[in-house]
Design a protein around this motif. Structure first.
Motif, PDB file in Angstrom:
ATOM      1  N   PRO A   1       0.822  -1.214   0.000  1.00  0.00           N
ATOM      2  CA  PRO A   1       0.000   0.000   0.000  1.00  0.00           C
ATOM      3  C   PRO A   1       0.853   1.260   0.000  1.00  0.00           C
ATOM      4  N   VAL A   2       0.311   2.331  -0.547  1.00  0.00           N
ATOM      5  CA  VAL A   2       0.965   3.634  -0.510  1.00  0.00           C
ATOM      6  C   VAL A   2       0.579   4.310   0.802  1.00  0.00           C
ATOM      7  N   ARG A   3       1.564   4.745   1.553  1.00  0.00           N
ATOM      8  CA  ARG A   3       1.307   5.335   2.873  1.00  0.00           C
ATOM      9  C   ARG A   3       1.709   6.808   2.904  1.00  0.00           C
ATOM     10  N   ARG A   4       0.943   7.553   3.673  1.00  0.00           N
ATOM     11  CA  ARG A   4       1.278   8.953   3.915  1.00  0.00           C
ATOM     12  C   ARG A   4       2.440   9.040   4.897  1.00  0.00           C
ATOM     13  N   GLY A   5       2.894  10.259   5.144  1.00  0.00           N
ATOM     14  CA  GLY A   5       3.995  10.457   6.078  1.00  0.00           C
ATOM     15  C   GLY A   5       3.691   9.962   7.480  1.00  0.00           C
TER      16      GLY A   5
END
Length: 434
Positions: A414-418
């Motif tokens: 998955p693409v994760r935020r900071g």
């Protein structure tokens, strides 16, 4: 010295200081920097999607030399990717095709193709040796532009363009997906034996051909028809020019070879000293070797840290902001980062995320990039369709929550935020009108 003479001396010093201040204040640079001076903020030309022109103009107004409230007079930094960001199509590809047509790629030392890339698989080295081994002695140019060399040209082009042999075997293995891309790196590695000046000559010839060819043109390389044209984006050329006029320090960071991008960047007014491409280690005679310069904790010749994803961050930190050693691989404090960045691919993710004020994305339907741009969690992302032959709307959502991110070993996730929260799948909303 008497009290009276001391007083006269102080008066003289004060008068001199006043004259100097007046001269400085009337200098063009000072007039440009102070409120009310003769400073004209560049205005962008039209041709942008939605409110992107207004957002970019706001950036120029806020950070340009005319801004009266900028705390520091140091130039704000802007960094652009090159291929498919400033130009349509890929100048690395254009150069590779020219090299193959012109017979400029050399037989590797001892005929061993493994010496051209540490990531080539045994299947690839065997296929290249079978196709090219009998055509030239070690170190001599291969006749890839002739009928007898067509098979060799086809094999090189297959490995370069598809990361597979003509027989379908994987051509590369074992690389870090966040710091290098072996196919991109292989192009400058195949330039071994030539000097930077010679490569710039090759790139200039390829540039002239590709700019002269009509949009949509193809060219013959080996037995294949490949792309034969490149165009500068007028909007990006205008943006670069406007940023420079406004006092920005404008750079290019590209995963094409250094001398190739130097030649192309001249067309938008960016000098070689503001280009960061893939850089070869050179011999004492100035000839390119098949090894590449390193960055951060990666030594020269290790060939594992090119201008690619996290590698772009490292090279930008090193070349623009003077960060040395392993620290160059890390995100820097805001004061030592670019205020603006522009890119079109997942290869640009890290340096785009590092930009502190605004990030321009040219939509080519790249998963991780579009997940982050559309999520726009901090309000600093803007998306524009490609300026020439823009893509239509992606039919399915971007798989942000499951597989949009590719880890160092190639594992999707998955693409994760900071803050590590997962970005939900995103719908394509900025695309070509039907």
């Amino acid at each position: 010295m008497t009290p009276r003479s001391t007083a006269r001396r102080l008066q003289a010093v004060g008068a001199a200081a006043a004259i100097t201040a007046a001269l400085v204040a009337t200098a063009p640079a000072a007039q440009a920097a102070r409120p009310g001076g003769h400073c004209v903020t560049p205005k962008l030309a039209a041709g942008w999607y939605g409110d992107n022109q207004a957002r970019l103009q706001q950036l120029i107004d806020q950070y340009g030399r005319c801004a009266p409230y900028r705390a520091s007079r140091e130039k704000p930094v802007a960094v652009f990717d090159w291929d498919n960001t400033v130009v349509k199509n890929d100048v690395g590809d254009a150069t590779m095709f020219w090299l193959l047509r012109g017979g400029k790629i050399r037989q590797p030392a001892a005929g061993d193709w493994a010496t051209t890339s540490r990531f080539l698989t045994p299947a690839a080295t065997a296929a290249l040796a079978d196709a090219c081994g009998a055509l030239a002695r070690p170190g001599a140019p291969l006749p890839t532009g002739t009928p007898e060399g067509a098979g060799c040209a086809d094999e090189i082009n297959a490995v370069y363009g598809s990361a597979a042999t003509r027989g379908g075997a994987a051509a590369f293995a074992g690389w870090d997906r966040r710091t290098t891309e072996p196919g991109y790196a292989w192009l400058p590695q195949l330039m071994q034996g030539w000097t930077a000046r010679e490569v710039r000559g090759f790139a200039a010839a390829a540039r002239a051909e590709n700019l002269a060819a009509p949009v949509g043109a193809t060219q013959q390389v080996g037995s294949a028809k490949v792309t034969g044209w490149v165009r500068y984006y007028d909007q990006q050329r205008d943006l670069v020019k406007s940023l420079q006029k406004a006092g920005f320090d404008v750079w290019i960071s590209s995963a094409s070879p250094q001398p190739v991008v130097e030649v192309w960047a001249e067309g938008v007014g960016i000098d070689a000293g503001h280009v960061i491409g893939i850089r070869n280690v050179t011999s004492r005679g100035g000839k390119f070797t098949p090894h590449l310069e390193g960055c951060g904790s990666v030594r020269d010749g290790a060939d594992t840290m090119i201008t690619y994803v996290d590698g772009k961050r490292c090279w930008i930190n090193k070349e623009i902001f003077g960060v040395r050693g392993a620290a160059a691989e890390k995100v820097q404090p805001a004061a030592r980062r670019q205020v603006f960045a522009a890119g079109d691919s997942d290869t640009d993710i890290s340096f785009l995320r590092d930009a502190t004020a605004l990030r321009l994305v040219v939509n080519r339907n790249k998963n991780e990039l579009m997940c982050r741009a559309y999520d726009n969690s901090d309000g600093k992302w803007i998306v524009n369709p490609m300026f020439i032959e823009p893509k239509k709307r992606k039919a399915t959502p971007y798989p942000c929550a499951t597989s949009g991110y590719v880890d160092h070993d190639g594992t999707p996730g998955p693409v994760r935020r900071g803050d590590t929260s997962v970005i939900p799948d995103q719908t394509d909303t900025v695309y070509a009108a039907s």
